[in-house]
Enzyme design. Structure first.
Site, PDB file in Angstrom:
ATOM      1  CB  SER A 275     -75.175 -45.571  59.028  1.00 12.50           C
ATOM      2  OG  SER A 275     -76.364 -45.024  59.538  1.00 12.50           O
TER       3      SER A 275
ATOM      4  CE1 TYR B 128     -76.363 -50.194  61.499  1.00 12.34           C
ATOM      5  CE2 TYR B 128     -76.653 -47.817  61.694  1.00 12.34           C
ATOM      6  CZ  TYR B 128     -76.515 -48.941  60.914  1.00 12.34           C
ATOM      7  OH  TYR B 128     -76.540 -48.833  59.538  1.00 12.34           O
TER       8      TYR B 128
ATOM      9  CE  LYS C 100     -73.165 -49.681  59.593  1.00 12.62           C
ATOM     10  NZ  LYS C 100     -72.659 -50.528  58.502  1.00 12.62           N
TER      11      LYS C 100
END
Ligand SMILES: NC(=O)c1ccc[n+]([C@@H]2O[C@H](COP(=O)([O-])OP(=O)(O)OC[C@H]3O[C@@H](n4cnc5c(N)ncnc54)[C@H](OP(=O)(O)O)[C@@H]3O)[C@@H](O)[C@H]2O)c1
Length: 222
Positions: free
Chosen positions: A129, A142, A146
């Site tokens: 991402s 998050y 990632k």
């Protein structure tokens, strides 16, 4: 007929990737926690459904059993955003952060460990991402997971020159996860996940050096 495992194949990008691979006559094994949704997708698309949670070792063993001795592609696509709305790091519930890391970092590596040597000579794609490289407010849980996944992917790439190892940032996509990241907002201007799929197919067709790729760059160059 080449064989792929695509995690999170019941919806979003995973579903679109599974459909593209099946239409190229790949044998695809896909998972997802919601068994009914997974079975619906598997019947519509024509892949083998193995319901379960990638964070569960017994489920990962079931995926490996379904793949057998030869695997050509593993797409670690299943991922969790964490709590929605996205909490700032100073008040991020640590138990939720552990879950994010279990699903987004440990499960993908565990699958690689389990699926070698079946995957030897094949392709590993870890779905990343832009939040892995940009510091967006609220995206610390998050995004840092990632970023960890990106680094694991990069190191695997140098440790295993026999594999093609890619981290791929697919770009914004109109999916349930994206809606959860922007609760209540109209996300209808974001492209459907099918838009990103040709970038992944390009990696499979051209097999460039292992590394981190942005779907947007692969699509422009195509
Ligand atoms: N959408 C975006 O804008 C965007 C942007 C950058 C990167 N990404 C990345 O792209 C990938 C796909 O995201 P998406 O937007 O397509 O998500 P999505 O539409 O929410 O679909 C997620 C898929 O993964 C499955 N899944 C979730 N947690 C799972 C678990 N623990 N075990 C097994 N399956 C699980 C879901 O099914 P169940 O819920 O039934 O398990 C579903 O099939 C993710 O890695 C995401 O981080 C997305």
């Amino acid at each position: 007929m080449p064989t792929a495992i695509v995690t999170g194949a019941s919806a979003g990008l995973g579903r679109a990737l599974a459909a593209a691979l099946v239409s190229r006559e790949w044998t695809v094994i896909g998972d997802g926690r919601d068994e009914a949704a997974l079975r619906r997708a598997s019947e519509e698309i024509g892949f083998t459904a193995v319901p379960g949670d990638v964070a569960d070792p017994a489920h990962r063993a079931a995926l490996a059993d379904a793949a057998g001795a030869q695997l050509d592609l593993l797409v670690n696509n299943a991922s969790t955003l964490g709590p929605s709305p996205l909490p700032p790091l100073v008040s991020y519930p640590l138990s939720d952060l552990e879950t994010v890391y279990r699903v987004n970092v440990f499960a993908p590596l565990a699958l690689v460990q389990l699926l070698l040597p079946a995957l030897s000579g094949g392709v590993l794609i870890d779905v990343s991402s832009d939040a892995a490289v940009e510091a967006y407010e609220g995206w610390g849980g998050y995004g840092s997971a990632k970023a960890a996944l990106d680094h694991l992917t990069a190191v695997l790439g140098v440790e295993r020159p026999d594999l093609a190892v890619y981290a791929v940032d697919p770009g914004d996509m109109r999916t349930a996860m994206h809606q959860a990241a922007f609760p209540g907002e109209d996300i209808s201007d974001r492209p459907l996940p099918e838009t990103s799929v040709p970038a992944f197919l390009r990696l499979l067709d051209e097999r460039p050096p292992s590394g981190r790729y942005r779907a947007a760059d692969l699509l422009v160059a195509a």
